[in-house]
Enzyme design. Structure first.
Site, PDB file in Angstrom:
ATOM      1  N   CYS A  39       2.938   1.674   3.090  1.00 40.50           N
ATOM      2  CA  CYS A  39       4.060   0.732   3.114  1.00 40.50           C
ATOM      3  C   CYS A  39       5.237   1.318   2.328  1.00 40.50           C
ATOM      4  CB  CYS A  39       3.652  -0.614   2.532  1.00 40.50           C
ATOM      5  SG  CYS A  39       2.317  -1.421   3.435  1.00 40.50           S
ATOM      6  N   CYS A  90       0.836  -1.201   0.000  1.00 40.40           N
ATOM      7  CA  CYS A  90       0.000   0.000   0.000  1.00 40.40           C
ATOM      8  C   CYS A  90       0.882   1.266   0.000  1.00 40.40           C
ATOM      9  CB  CYS A  90      -0.908   0.009   1.223  1.00 40.40           C
ATOM     10  SG  CYS A  90      -0.026   0.114   2.796  1.00 40.40           S
TER      11      CYS A  90
END
Length: 81
Positions: free
Chosen positions: A13, A10
């Protein structure tokens, strides 16, 4: 130092990985940075929210992205004395 970024890939991340790499550069240390994206690997650390940060097999952060200054502090705390 072995650093793992746990997450599915994501945007948070990716932000965590960027901040981690910047902090490593700031400190001038050698660290092996690895991304763990498979669910079983993430759950094996007991993490239920991502992104998460693991340093030398110790979970240090879950569910947030710290700023660069805080990340430097986290890495310094994890350095061997």
């Amino acid at each position: 130092m072995k650093v793992k970024i746990l997450g599915s890939g994501c945007s948070n991340c990716a932000k965590l990985e960027k901040v981690v790499r910047q902090a490593i550069d700031d400190l001038g240390i050698v660290a092996d940075v690895e991304k763990v994206q498979d669910v079983a690997g993430i759950i094996s650390y007991g993490v239920m929210s991502t992104p998460a940060l693991v340093i030398d097999e110790q979970v240090k952060l879950v569910g947030k992205v710290p700023n660069r200054v805080r990340m430097v502090e986290i890495l310094k705390e994890a350095l061997p004395q």
